[in-house]
Design a protein around this motif. Structure first.
Motif, PDB file in Angstrom:
ATOM      1  N   GLY A 180       8.361  77.303  92.989  1.00 52.87           N
ATOM      2  CA  GLY A 180       7.315  77.386  91.800  1.00 52.87           C
ATOM      3  C   GLY A 180       7.831  76.465  90.466  1.00 52.87           C
ATOM      4  O   GLY A 180       7.047  75.866  89.911  1.00 52.87           O
ATOM      5  N   PRO A 181       9.157  76.163  90.237  1.00 52.15           N
ATOM      6  CA  PRO A 181       9.287  75.418  89.060  1.00 52.15           C
ATOM      7  C   PRO A 181       9.487  73.738  89.394  1.00 52.15           C
ATOM      8  O   PRO A 181       9.622  72.946  88.721  1.00 52.15           O
ATOM      9  CB  PRO A 181      11.105  75.505  88.923  1.00 52.15           C
ATOM     10  CG  PRO A 181      11.227  76.892  89.755  1.00 52.15           C
ATOM     11  CD  PRO A 181      10.307  77.026  90.836  1.00 52.15           C
ATOM     12  N   LEU A 182       8.908  73.380  90.579  1.00 57.39           N
ATOM     13  CA  LEU A 182       8.760  71.932  91.013  1.00 57.39           C
ATOM     14  C   LEU A 182       7.739  71.330  90.108  1.00 57.39           C
ATOM     15  O   LEU A 182       8.325  69.989  89.736  1.00 57.39           O
ATOM     16  CB  LEU A 182       8.496  71.774  92.462  1.00 57.39           C
ATOM     17  CG  LEU A 182       9.509  72.123  93.564  1.00 57.39           C
ATOM     18  CD1 LEU A 182       8.731  71.816  94.920  1.00 57.39           C
ATOM     19  CD2 LEU A 182      10.552  71.021  93.373  1.00 57.39           C
ATOM     20  N   GLY A 226       7.704  71.473  87.037  1.00 56.73           N
ATOM     21  CA  GLY A 226       8.277  71.255  86.004  1.00 56.73           C
ATOM     22  C   GLY A 226       9.242  69.752  85.649  1.00 56.73           C
ATOM     23  O   GLY A 226       9.641  69.314  84.806  1.00 56.73           O
ATOM     24  N   SER A 227       9.358  69.302  87.308  1.00 57.35           N
ATOM     25  CA  SER A 227      10.041  67.995  87.110  1.00 57.35           C
ATOM     26  C   SER A 227       9.576  66.861  86.581  1.00 57.35           C
ATOM     27  O   SER A 227       9.923  65.837  86.594  1.00 57.35           O
ATOM     28  CB  SER A 227      10.470  67.684  88.808  1.00 57.35           C
ATOM     29  OG  SER A 227      10.974  68.718  89.378  1.00 57.35           O
ATOM     30  N   TRP A 228       8.142  66.884  86.599  1.00 56.09           N
ATOM     31  CA  TRP A 228       7.291  65.959  85.823  1.00 56.09           C
ATOM     32  C   TRP A 228       7.817  65.682  84.273  1.00 56.09           C
ATOM     33  O   TRP A 228       7.626  64.327  83.835  1.00 56.09           O
ATOM     34  CB  TRP A 228       5.815  66.414  85.536  1.00 56.09           C
ATOM     35  CG  TRP A 228       4.938  65.274  85.146  1.00 56.09           C
ATOM     36  CD1 TRP A 228       4.332  65.199  83.962  1.00 56.09           C
ATOM     37  CD2 TRP A 228       4.495  64.181  85.747  1.00 56.09           C
ATOM     38  NE1 TRP A 228       3.512  64.217  83.796  1.00 56.09           N
ATOM     39  CE2 TRP A 228       3.731  63.273  85.023  1.00 56.09           C
ATOM     40  CE3 TRP A 228       4.918  63.543  87.096  1.00 56.09           C
ATOM     41  CZ2 TRP A 228       3.225  62.401  85.256  1.00 56.09           C
ATOM     42  CZ3 TRP A 228       4.445  62.271  87.279  1.00 56.09           C
ATOM     43  CH2 TRP A 228       3.449  61.556  86.667  1.00 56.09           C
ATOM     44  N   ILE A 229       8.652  66.584  83.776  1.00 56.53           N
ATOM     45  CA  ILE A 229       9.093  66.305  82.420  1.00 56.53           C
ATOM     46  C   ILE A 229      10.020  65.132  82.185  1.00 56.53           C
ATOM     47  O   ILE A 229      10.017  64.410  81.488  1.00 56.53           O
ATOM     48  CB  ILE A 229       9.756  67.397  81.893  1.00 56.53           C
ATOM     49  CG1 ILE A 229       8.807  68.834  81.769  1.00 56.53           C
ATOM     50  CG2 ILE A 229      10.536  67.429  80.827  1.00 56.53           C
ATOM     51  CD1 ILE A 229       9.401  70.090  81.500  1.00 56.53           C
ATOM     52  N   ALA A 230      10.846  64.962  83.563  1.00 55.67           N
ATOM     53  CA  ALA A 230      11.590  63.811  83.629  1.00 55.67           C
ATOM     54  C   ALA A 230      10.982  62.487  83.312  1.00 55.67           C
ATOM     55  O   ALA A 230      11.559  61.395  82.961  1.00 55.67           O
ATOM     56  CB  ALA A 230      12.508  63.790  85.040  1.00 55.67           C
ATOM     57  N   PHE A 231       9.635  62.212  83.644  1.00 61.54           N
ATOM     58  CA  PHE A 231       8.818  61.100  83.500  1.00 61.54           C
ATOM     59  C   PHE A 231       8.194  61.007  82.277  1.00 61.54           C
ATOM     60  O   PHE A 231       7.188  60.185  82.136  1.00 61.54           O
ATOM     61  CB  PHE A 231       8.127  60.871  84.784  1.00 61.54           C
ATOM     62  CG  PHE A 231       8.866  61.048  85.993  1.00 61.54           C
ATOM     63  CD1 PHE A 231       9.661  59.965  86.664  1.00 61.54           C
ATOM     64  CD2 PHE A 231       8.876  62.002  86.684  1.00 61.54           C
ATOM     65  CE1 PHE A 231      10.359  59.913  87.706  1.00 61.54           C
ATOM     66  CE2 PHE A 231       9.539  62.262  88.199  1.00 61.54           C
ATOM     67  CZ  PHE A 231      10.413  61.373  88.484  1.00 61.54           C
ATOM     68  N   THR A 232       8.306  62.018  81.202  1.00 63.64           N
ATOM     69  CA  THR A 232       7.488  62.003  80.062  1.00 63.64           C
ATOM     70  C   THR A 232       8.385  61.992  78.709  1.00 63.64           C
ATOM     71  O   THR A 232       9.287  62.465  78.877  1.00 63.64           O
ATOM     72  CB  THR A 232       6.465  63.321  80.281  1.00 63.64           C
ATOM     73  OG1 THR A 232       7.484  64.573  80.160  1.00 63.64           O
ATOM     74  CG2 THR A 232       5.705  63.026  81.339  1.00 63.64           C
ATOM     75  N   ASN A 233       7.756  61.795  77.528  1.00 66.48           N
ATOM     76  CA  ASN A 233       8.351  62.164  76.427  1.00 66.48           C
ATOM     77  C   ASN A 233       7.876  63.418  76.065  1.00 66.48           C
ATOM     78  O   ASN A 233       7.080  63.409  75.158  1.00 66.48           O
ATOM     79  CB  ASN A 233       7.865  60.762  75.409  1.00 66.48           C
ATOM     80  CG  ASN A 233       8.667  61.042  74.081  1.00 66.48           C
ATOM     81  OD1 ASN A 233       9.636  61.958  74.078  1.00 66.48           O
ATOM     82  ND2 ASN A 233       8.122  60.452  73.196  1.00 66.48           N
ATOM     83  N   TYR A 234       8.567  64.406  76.531  1.00 72.14           N
ATOM     84  CA  TYR A 234       8.052  65.930  76.282  1.00 72.14           C
ATOM     85  C   TYR A 234       7.822  66.270  75.259  1.00 72.14           C
ATOM     86  O   TYR A 234       8.558  66.225  74.116  1.00 72.14           O
ATOM     87  CB  TYR A 234       8.802  66.658  77.060  1.00 72.14           C
ATOM     88  CG  TYR A 234       8.428  67.925  77.211  1.00 72.14           C
ATOM     89  CD1 TYR A 234       7.324  68.683  77.822  1.00 72.14           C
ATOM     90  CD2 TYR A 234       9.235  69.261  76.526  1.00 72.14           C
ATOM     91  CE1 TYR A 234       6.934  69.997  77.629  1.00 72.14           C
ATOM     92  CE2 TYR A 234       8.528  70.279  76.416  1.00 72.14           C
ATOM     93  CZ  TYR A 234       7.635  70.817  77.048  1.00 72.14           C
ATOM     94  OH  TYR A 234       7.370  72.056  76.887  1.00 72.14           O
TER      95      TYR A 234
END
Length: 326
Positions: free
Chosen positions: A53-55, A57-65
């Protein structure tokens, strides 16, 4: 053309006709395995909720959240978060500390667990063996919060038992909570004290599964206790050791957050030798609200751990395929 005489019976054997088996539907197979599926359901739900389910959220590592745009609406920055961590030196420090601590836990812990299991097996008095097992298993059930309290009462500069003993004997007290070089030894000792007794259960069970005829034959041949340990017990524990080692390597990039945080806390003087990935990520989120850097470190941790497991399993499979996990 073959002509048969009247009244003669053809004795040529005929191949039996086998009706093609009808492939069962997946629903039928699920229904047949319904009991096993129900037993596995809690584990399946757990992994779906907390692992798969949390996978996204890993996209945050590639963004300026930022909170306004959300995970997928924030600006995409590629590998800049990883580049910042690598250039700052923090990523190398966290990786080094996490790997070295876990290697110490795995290597020293497994050696001590095997030694304790062998010693328990050599005890002949039944009641003493049971008491010894209970005493060694007890630290595993002690909360890490209580372990932190015990450590503070032992190591505190003003009222700690160790410094009080040093003062009583004419020595100079040590500022342990300001001396970073002492803490790798302290943390390893507390980890081994808590987990070694409980971890020896698997090795002790493996020793109990060894065929008694091997020990009887060794006794007839006049083998000593050390010879029985060296030539019977240790070779029999080799498969168990390799399997447990591979399982341990699966979490080599994941530190014992509870133990580290309760022993060290937010003591910046000790970060150089005690800071691991979990404690750093926790501080990034709680004190700095830095979701991008913390997610980048967590993703790096998972990928690095996966690579180590695959590499170690490949090496074991090349040496002896029977000991590999997959």
């Amino acid at each position: 053309m073959t002509v048969k005489a009247v009244g003669m019976v053809d004795s040529t054997p005929t191949e039996p006709t086998i009706a093609p088996s009808r492939r069962r539907s997946w629903r039928h197979r699920l229904w047949e395995s319904r009991v096993l599926l129900i037993m596995c359901l809690p584990a399946i739900v757990f992994f779906i909720v907390f692992s798969y389910g949390p996978l996204p959220g890993s996209w945050i590592a590639f963004t300026n959240y930022n909170f306004r745009d959300g995970i997928f609406g924030s600006e995409f920055v590629g590998l800049k978060n990883f580049e910042f961590l690598a250039k700052s030196g923090q990523l190398w420090l966290l990786t080094r500390n996490t790997l070295l601590y876990n290697l110490a836990f795995i290597v020293i812990g497994n050696v001590l667990q095997i030694a304790i299991a062998i010693m328990l097996n050599e005890i002949r008095h039944r009641y003493f063996k049971k008491i010894s097992q209970a005493v060694m298993f007890l630290p595993y059930f002690i909360s890490v919060v209580l372990i932190g309290v015990i450590a503070f009462n032992l190591l505190n500069y003003d009222t700690g038992a160790i410094n009080a003993l040093l003062r009583a004997t004419g020595g100079d007290p040590i500022k342990i909570y300001s001396t970073a070089g002492l803490w790798p030894i302290i943390i390893v000792l507390f980890q081994l004290w808590q987990s070694t007794g409980y971890g020896s259960i698997v090795y002790f069970a493996a020793i109990m599964g060894i065929d008694n005829s091997m020990f009887e034959a060794a006794a007839i041949d006049g083998a000593s206790a050390w010879q029985r340990i060296r030539h019977i017990i240790l070779p029999s524990l080799k498969p168990t050791f390799i399997i447990l080692l591979l399982f341990s390597l699966g979490g080599i990039m994941r530190g014992n957050f509870g133990l580290f945080w309760n022993l060290i806390g937010n003591n910046s003087a000790l970060y150089g030798t005690t800071d691991i990935i979990e404690t750093s990520v926790y501080r990034m989120i709680m004190s700095q609200n830095n979701f991008t850097a913390s997610t980048a470190v967590g993703l790096y941790q998972s990928l690095f751990g996966l690579f180590l497991v695959l590499l170690c399993n490949w090496i074991v499979r090349r040496i002896n395929p029977d000991y590999a996990l997959f």
